[in-house]
Write a protein that holds these residues in place. Structure first.
Motif: not given
Length: 274
Positions: A254-258, A262-265
């Motif tokens: 999708y392109g948004y998971l990457v 980083a934001a989640d980590v």
């Protein structure tokens, strides 16, 4: 006369709850202490992007039980213009093929993690513009008793601008050493239109990433990351390389998971920052 190549440098040294920084423009870093004793470091590129022929070097050193989350707030933008001729590939206006010799931008990260210290690297995806040529090199040395969770990722370009796989060159070189032994190496070099799109390559993905964990706490966090990625639709492969060392590689359709990864980590550290 040949213009000087722009070389941004940044160094963060943390010992326990103390830290010090050194930097050279266009790189800068903000460091925030967290109530739990850790540090949130947000490195930024004030130059607006890394151009062909330029070099950015970032160094991190942790000791005495330091805990640092290295979380750039934005993706690294890789631009085609050289340092003296923005908008055109190469340096000094010299003719040649973009992506060869000194015309390749160098993005380098070197980290040392001492015993009882913990480093998280939560990097948003690198985004190469059309005509960009960049080599990303990461070397992480984790001492016995130290821990590290490394998350690095990339995109095939600005897809909304029709620049998918339009860069000149993108090379990636990762080396992780654990207790003075090589735990993981990853090497690849893409030069469109020669890109492996088969099932064993990049397929039709809009993003990719590598996560490496050293130490039990980091491994637990990596397993949570891969479970979340798989649940969100990413193609994930993972394995245990040695005792206390694990790796996960993924493709993002999708392109948004990457970007969200980083934001989640980094989210926990950001929410606790003083």
């Amino acid at each position: 006369m040949t213009a000087a190549v722009r070389r941004g440098e940044l160094r963060l040294t943390a010992e326990g709850r103390r830290w010090r920084t050194r930097y050279r423009a266009p790189l800068f870093v903000n460091v925030l202490p967290c109530p739990g004793g850790g540090l949130l470091a947000a490195p930024v590129d004030q130059g607006g992007g890394l151009r062909n022929g330029e070099r950015h070097l970032q160094r991190i050193a942790l000791a005495d039980g330091a805990e640092v989350t290295w979380a750039p707030p934005a993706s690294t933008l890789c631009l085609p213009g050289g340092p003296d001729m923005p908008g055109r590939p190469g340096t000094s206006g010299a003719p040649g093929t973009p992506g060869d010799g000194g015309e390749v931008a160098q993005l380098q990260l070197a980290a040392r993690v001492g015993a009882a210290s913990y480093l998280r690297v939560a990097a948003p995806p690198i985004i190469p513009f059309a005509g960009a040529a960049v080599a990303q090199t990461t070397v992480v040395c984790v001492a016995a008793g130290g821990e590290c969770l490394l998350v690095e990722s990339g995109c095939p370009g600005r897809t909304q601008m029709g620049e998918r796989w339009a860069f000149s060159r993108l090379a990636y070189r990762l080396t992780v050493l654990h207790d003075d032994r090589v735990a993981y190496r990853e090497r690849w070099d893409l030069r469109p239109p020669e890109v492996p799109f088969a099932a064993s390559g990049f397929g039709d993905c809009l993003g990719w990433g590598t996560c490496v964990a050293c130490g039990p706490r980091a491994v637990d966090e990596l397993h949570e990351i891969r479970r979340r990625l798989a649940a969100d639709g990413a193609a994930v492969s993972h394995g245990i390389l040695a005792e206390g060392v694990a790796v996960a590689r993924f493709l993002d359709p999708y392109g948004y998971l990457v970007t969200s990864l980083a934001a989640d980590v980094a989210r926990a550290a950001r929410s606790e920052a003083a």
